[in-house]
Design an enzyme around this catalytic site. Structure first.
Site, short mmCIF file in Angstrom:
data_model
loop_
_atom_site.label_atom_id
_atom_site.label_comp_id
_atom_site.label_asym_id
_atom_site.label_seq_id
_atom_site.Cartn_x
_atom_site.Cartn_y
_atom_site.Cartn_z
N ALA A 53 -5.52 7.73 9.19
CA ALA A 53 -6.78 8.36 10.16
C ALA A 53 -7.89 8.48 8.94
O ALA A 53 -8.85 8.39 9.41
CB ALA A 53 -6.48 10.52 10.06
N THR A 57 -12.95 8.38 9.74
CA THR A 57 -13.75 9.24 10.08
C THR A 57 -15.23 9.33 9.66
O THR A 57 -16.10 10.44 10.16
CB THR A 57 -13.43 9.96 8.27
OG1 THR A 57 -13.47 9.26 7.24
CG2 THR A 57 -11.64 10.12 8.03
N ARG A 65 -4.96 15.33 6.54
CA ARG A 65 -4.19 16.32 5.61
C ARG A 65 -5.62 15.96 4.81
O ARG A 65 -5.45 16.37 2.65
CB ARG A 65 -3.15 15.28 4.96
CG ARG A 65 -1.99 15.90 6.11
CD ARG A 65 -0.79 14.77 5.44
NE ARG A 65 0.53 14.67 6.51
CZ ARG A 65 0.40 14.18 7.42
NH1 ARG A 65 -0.76 13.61 8.02
NH2 ARG A 65 1.71 14.50 8.78
N HIS A 133 2.53 5.18 16.72
CA HIS A 133 1.98 6.21 16.59
C HIS A 133 1.38 6.81 18.30
O HIS A 133 2.02 7.99 18.28
CB HIS A 133 1.61 7.51 16.06
CG HIS A 133 2.62 7.89 14.59
ND1 HIS A 133 1.48 8.13 13.10
CD2 HIS A 133 3.79 7.13 14.49
CE1 HIS A 133 2.55 8.14 12.63
NE2 HIS A 133 4.07 7.72 12.67
N GLY A 213 -6.23 4.80 3.27
CA GLY A 213 -6.81 5.48 4.57
C GLY A 213 -5.90 6.78 4.69
O GLY A 213 -5.64 7.20 6.18
N VAL A 257 -13.08 3.95 2.33
CA VAL A 257 -12.62 2.58 2.60
C VAL A 257 -13.95 1.37 3.25
O VAL A 257 -13.86 0.05 3.31
CB VAL A 257 -11.27 2.38 3.92
CG1 VAL A 257 -10.13 3.19 3.16
CG2 VAL A 257 -11.79 3.10 4.94
#
Length: 354
Positions: A53, A57, A65, A133, A213, A257
């Site tokens: 994730a 961002t 988290r 996922h 990330g 990143v």
């Protein structure tokens, strides 16, 4: 809103370690580490990038988290202040850099835990991507198993019926009007078989696994980057928070990143393109693009995997045997030298006593 995805999942208590403070390397150290990473990439014949994730961002999509992550704030009864819709988000510099690094041959495969569809929207080809996922911009037919790209995010999450019917036609293989479901996994779902199989094989074959990330807490996704270590592979982690695998990494970079990928691409002479709507499959007509993994691709990689792992295992054995032989030779030389010194000392003592 993107955090509505999280609200649509079933209740689950064990969401991992949340809200750990972020760490930043100094600018000088970042430059030095990026140079190291480039050297490792140039020495690698098979590089796999694992994304979480944290690479989205900068597109306005919150992580889970981090200090301001979805799960972190949920524990406090709060929601992220920045939370763009999946429709409005566009691929970041990292997404576009990865697409170019794949095209230039510096990266061979990408394994993603993200459901935001930004790898798809960057124009990255399906053959270079495992989505473990799910993907908000996909629907799957319950009968023929075709995956279709949508022009907007699916209205449901957790593999639920979207209310749409499979458009599979007799020109291909008629579907007989199977029902479509979203492609997003809930906590209890198994990972998609082909995506997981390809991700595992590429990760194990890799000379270099790079994590971007992600805190690597969710399994099995978070353990895949370790699969190459027993074959002599290397591991790099780029994340602002500590991860559970930091001690196993050959290199840990603590900064954004996007900054890392920009420096890496520049050193490799790879241009990072801007996002282009015309190369975004979600901007075409809904269901006009399919996103399936070809079974032939899986079988082809299985042969390469068997051959590569066999070769790496034999090489490791030869290196190990060579190392043992070298240790034995060193031991013999040391013993011989020790005996010579003992004789010399004995002679010297005899001279003194005479």
């Amino acid at each position: 809103m993107s955090c509505n995805y999280a609200e649509g999942l079933s209740k689950y208590e064990n969401k991992g370690v949340l809200g750990v403070a972020e760490i930043f390397d100094t600018p000088e150290l970042v430059e030095e580490k990026c140079e190291q990473l480039v050297k490792m990439m140039l020495a690698s014949s098979h590089t796999v990038v694992h994304t979480g994730a944290g690479i989205s961002t900068s597109a306005g999509i919150p992580d889970f988290r981090g200090p301001n992550g979805v799960w972190t704030l949920e524990e406090k009864g709060e929601k992220p202040a920045v939370n763009i819709s999946f429709d409005d988000a566009v691929p970041t510099r990292t997404h576009m850099a990865l697409k170019s690094l794949v095209a230039s041959g510096h990266v061979q495969y990408i394994v993603s835990q993200n459901i935001d569809g930004l790898h798809l929207r960057s124009g990255l080809a399906r053959e270079h991507l495992s989505e473990l996922h799910g993907n908000m911009f996909l629907e799957v037919c319950t009968k023929c198993r075709r995956q279709y790209v949508r022009s907007s995010p699916a209205p449901t999450v957790g593999k639920k019926e979207t209310g749409n019917i499979c458009p599979g036609t007799s020109a291909e293989r008629a579907c007989r009007r199977g029902k479509l479901i979203d492609n997003i996994l809930d906590w209890e779902h198994d990972l998609p078989e082909n995506d997981l199989q390809l991700a595992f094989m590429h990760s194990a074959m890799a000379d270099l696994n790079i994590c971007l990330g992600t805190t690597l807490q969710i399994v099995p996704s978070g353990d895949l980057p370790l699969k190459n270590l027993k074959h002599g592979g290397r591991l790099v982690i780029c994340n602002l928070q500590p991860t559970k695998h930091d001690k196993k990494a050959d290199l840990k970079i603590s900064t954004y990143v996007d900054a890392v990928l920009e420096r890496v691409a520049k050193r490799l002479g790879v241009e990072i393109p801007e996002y282009r709507r015309e190369e975004d499959p979600t901007k075409r007509d809904t269901y006009s693009v399919q996103w399936n993994i070809d079974g032939k691709m899986v079988k082809s990689l299985e042969k390469r995997y068997d051959s590569t792992i066999k070769e790496k295992t034999q090489l490791k054995k030869r290196c190990s045997t060579s190392s043992i032989d070298q240790d034995r030779e060193d031991l013999k030389r040391n013993n011989k030298k020790l005996k010579q010194e003992q004789r010399s000392n004995a002679t010297n003592e005899g001279d003194l006593n005479s």
